[in-house]
Write a protein that holds these residues in place. Structure first.
Motif, mmCIF file in Angstrom:
data_model
loop_
_atom_site.group_PDB
_atom_site.id
_atom_site.type_symbol
_atom_site.label_atom_id
_atom_site.label_comp_id
_atom_site.label_asym_id
_atom_site.label_seq_id
_atom_site.Cartn_x
_atom_site.Cartn_y
_atom_site.Cartn_z
ATOM 1 N N SER A 125 3.091 8.907 6.457
ATOM 2 C CA SER A 125 3.613 7.592 6.873
ATOM 3 C C SER A 125 2.460 6.601 6.912
ATOM 4 O O SER A 125 2.167 5.987 7.942
ATOM 5 C CB SER A 125 4.291 7.694 8.245
ATOM 6 O OG SER A 125 5.394 8.560 8.192
ATOM 7 N N THR A 126 1.820 6.445 5.771
ATOM 8 C CA THR A 126 0.647 5.577 5.676
ATOM 9 C C THR A 126 0.906 4.333 4.836
ATOM 10 O O THR A 126 -0.030 3.618 4.487
ATOM 11 C CB THR A 126 -0.527 6.355 5.066
ATOM 12 O OG1 THR A 126 -0.117 6.898 3.793
ATOM 13 C CG2 THR A 126 -0.970 7.495 5.981
ATOM 14 N N GLY A 127 2.151 4.083 4.496
ATOM 15 C CA GLY A 127 2.469 2.910 3.692
ATOM 16 C C GLY A 127 2.324 1.627 4.484
ATOM 17 O O GLY A 127 2.382 1.610 5.718
ATOM 18 N N ALA A 128 2.111 0.522 3.763
ATOM 19 C CA ALA A 128 1.971 -0.785 4.407
ATOM 20 C C ALA A 128 2.489 -1.874 3.482
ATOM 21 O O ALA A 128 2.467 -1.730 2.257
ATOM 22 C CB ALA A 128 0.516 -1.056 4.783
ATOM 23 N N ILE A 129 2.962 -2.961 4.095
ATOM 24 C CA ILE A 129 3.427 -4.135 3.343
ATOM 25 C C ILE A 129 2.747 -5.363 3.923
ATOM 26 O O ILE A 129 2.889 -5.655 5.119
ATOM 27 C CB ILE A 129 4.954 -4.296 3.413
ATOM 28 C CG1 ILE A 129 5.662 -3.069 2.837
ATOM 29 C CG2 ILE A 129 5.390 -5.560 2.667
ATOM 30 C CD1 ILE A 129 7.168 -3.081 3.058
ATOM 31 N N ARG A 169 3.890 -5.075 7.807
ATOM 32 C CA ARG A 169 4.305 -3.763 8.291
ATOM 33 C C ARG A 169 3.238 -2.725 7.966
ATOM 34 O O ARG A 169 2.613 -2.766 6.903
ATOM 35 C CB ARG A 169 5.623 -3.334 7.622
ATOM 36 C CG ARG A 169 6.820 -4.250 7.885
ATOM 37 C CD ARG A 169 7.325 -4.132 9.311
ATOM 38 N NE ARG A 169 7.642 -2.770 9.682
ATOM 39 C CZ ARG A 169 8.802 -2.166 9.393
ATOM 40 N NH1 ARG A 169 9.745 -2.809 8.734
ATOM 41 N NH2 ARG A 169 9.027 -0.915 9.780
ATOM 42 N N THR A 170 3.065 -1.767 8.876
ATOM 43 C CA THR A 170 2.158 -0.646 8.649
ATOM 44 C C THR A 170 2.840 0.629 9.129
ATOM 45 O O THR A 170 3.886 0.584 9.782
ATOM 46 C CB THR A 170 0.830 -0.828 9.406
ATOM 47 O OG1 THR A 170 1.101 -0.974 10.811
ATOM 48 C CG2 THR A 170 0.072 -2.068 8.916
ATOM 49 N N GLN A 211 5.741 7.147 -2.845
ATOM 50 C CA GLN A 211 4.839 8.252 -2.527
ATOM 51 C C GLN A 211 4.784 9.178 -3.735
ATOM 52 O O GLN A 211 5.729 9.247 -4.530
ATOM 53 C CB GLN A 211 5.306 9.023 -1.287
ATOM 54 C CG GLN A 211 6.642 9.723 -1.474
ATOM 55 C CD GLN A 211 7.094 10.477 -0.239
ATOM 56 O OE1 GLN A 211 6.346 10.633 0.713
ATOM 57 N NE2 GLN A 211 8.324 10.943 -0.254
ATOM 58 N N PRO A 212 3.683 9.919 -3.915
ATOM 59 C CA PRO A 212 3.632 10.881 -5.021
ATOM 60 C C PRO A 212 4.536 12.066 -4.727
ATOM 61 O O PRO A 212 4.910 12.314 -3.576
ATOM 62 C CB PRO A 212 2.154 11.295 -5.052
ATOM 63 C CG PRO A 212 1.669 11.064 -3.659
ATOM 64 C CD PRO A 212 2.435 9.898 -3.123
ATOM 65 N N THR A 272 0.869 -1.179 0.000
ATOM 66 C CA THR A 272 0.000 0.000 0.000
ATOM 67 C C THR A 272 0.905 1.227 0.000
ATOM 68 O O THR A 272 1.585 1.500 0.996
ATOM 69 C CB THR A 272 -0.920 0.016 1.233
ATOM 70 O OG1 THR A 272 -1.723 -1.164 1.235
ATOM 71 C CG2 THR A 272 -1.822 1.249 1.212
ATOM 72 N N ASN A 273 0.952 1.910 -1.125
ATOM 73 C CA ASN A 273 1.820 3.074 -1.226
ATOM 74 C C ASN A 273 1.207 4.277 -0.519
ATOM 75 O O ASN A 273 0.010 4.309 -0.204
ATOM 76 C CB ASN A 273 2.100 3.394 -2.691
ATOM 77 C CG ASN A 273 2.969 2.335 -3.354
ATOM 78 O OD1 ASN A 273 3.983 1.928 -2.801
ATOM 79 N ND2 ASN A 273 2.560 1.877 -4.526
ATOM 80 N N ILE A 274 2.018 5.271 -0.272
ATOM 81 C CA ILE A 274 1.594 6.451 0.471
ATOM 82 C C ILE A 274 0.737 7.341 -0.419
ATOM 83 O O ILE A 274 1.057 7.590 -1.577
ATOM 84 C CB ILE A 274 2.833 7.199 0.988
ATOM 85 C CG1 ILE A 274 3.559 6.316 2.013
ATOM 86 C CG2 ILE A 274 2.468 8.546 1.584
ATOM 87 C CD1 ILE A 274 4.951 6.746 2.316
#
Length: 202
Positions: free
Chosen positions: A107-111, A135-136, A163-164, A99-101
């Motif tokens: 800091s909203t990325g996740a794996i 990971r979150t 992230q953009p 889940t990209n930012i």
């Protein structure tokens, strides 16, 4: 005149054997081994493993496959046994859903990591003492995880969270031509972030 003699012809007990094996711990490895314990016949025994394995009672350094040992005793009597060395069907691996930012600098990325292959259960090492599977709360960057299975086989994955670019904008305006008029206008051109954009003037 006669004499009667009794003569006994003996024979060794029949040869028998038990085999043991240690299968390969990691797919593609060559740490398998096989051994044989022989009873009966007449010691000492000689051993011949094929297609490889040497001439001892224990064969080591074996890859996956079938191995046959021919045992010959001191009288030339023989016995053979076959052992099949196995390995895990596939190497340790893993797939990830990232889940990209959404917004630059957040800091909203996740794996979401799903391990596979090897032999379960698995352990995980992301570095820095982090041992969770998933990971979150991640910022943008590349993350490295080492997956270890129950046999100690490992696989390292590199996962990138993106992230953009930061949003930026330029504005323009056309002022009112006559006092009290309403022919003014304003415009904005946005770059960065993630299109499409929505606008709310107030």
């Amino acid at each position: 005149c006669t004499r009667t003699l009794n003569v006994t012809v003996t024979q060794p007990t029949a040869m028998s054997a038990t085999v043991s094996q240690t299968n390969i711990s990691c797919n593609g490895g060559s740490n398998g081994s096989a051994g044989i314990v022989v009873t009966g016949g007449t010691a000492p025994y000689t051993y011949a493993w094929s297609p490889s394995g040497g001439t001892n009672a224990t064969a080591t350094g074996l890859a996956a496959g079938s191995y046959t040992v021919l045992v010959t005793d001191a009288n030339g009597c023989t016995i053979s046994r076959t052992v099949t060395i196995t390995q895990p069907a596939t190497a340790v691996s893993g797939t990830t859903v990232v889940t990209n930012i959404a917004c630059n600098g957040a800091s909203t990325g996740a794996i979401n990591l799903t391990p596979s292959g090897g032999t379960a259960p698995y352990t995980f090492n992301w570095g820095g003492g982090i041992t969770t599977e998933d990971r979150t709360g991640l910022s943008a960057g590349t993350y490295t995880v080492t997956i270890t299975d129950a046999n100690g086989c490992t696989r390292t994955l590199n996962v990138t969270v993106t992230q953009p670019t930061a949003m930026s904008a330029t504005v323009s305006q056309t002022n009112i031509s006559c006092n009290g008029g309403s022919n003014g206008s304003a415009g904005i051109v946005v770059t960065g972030g993630t299109a499409p954009y929505t606008y709310a003037w107030s």
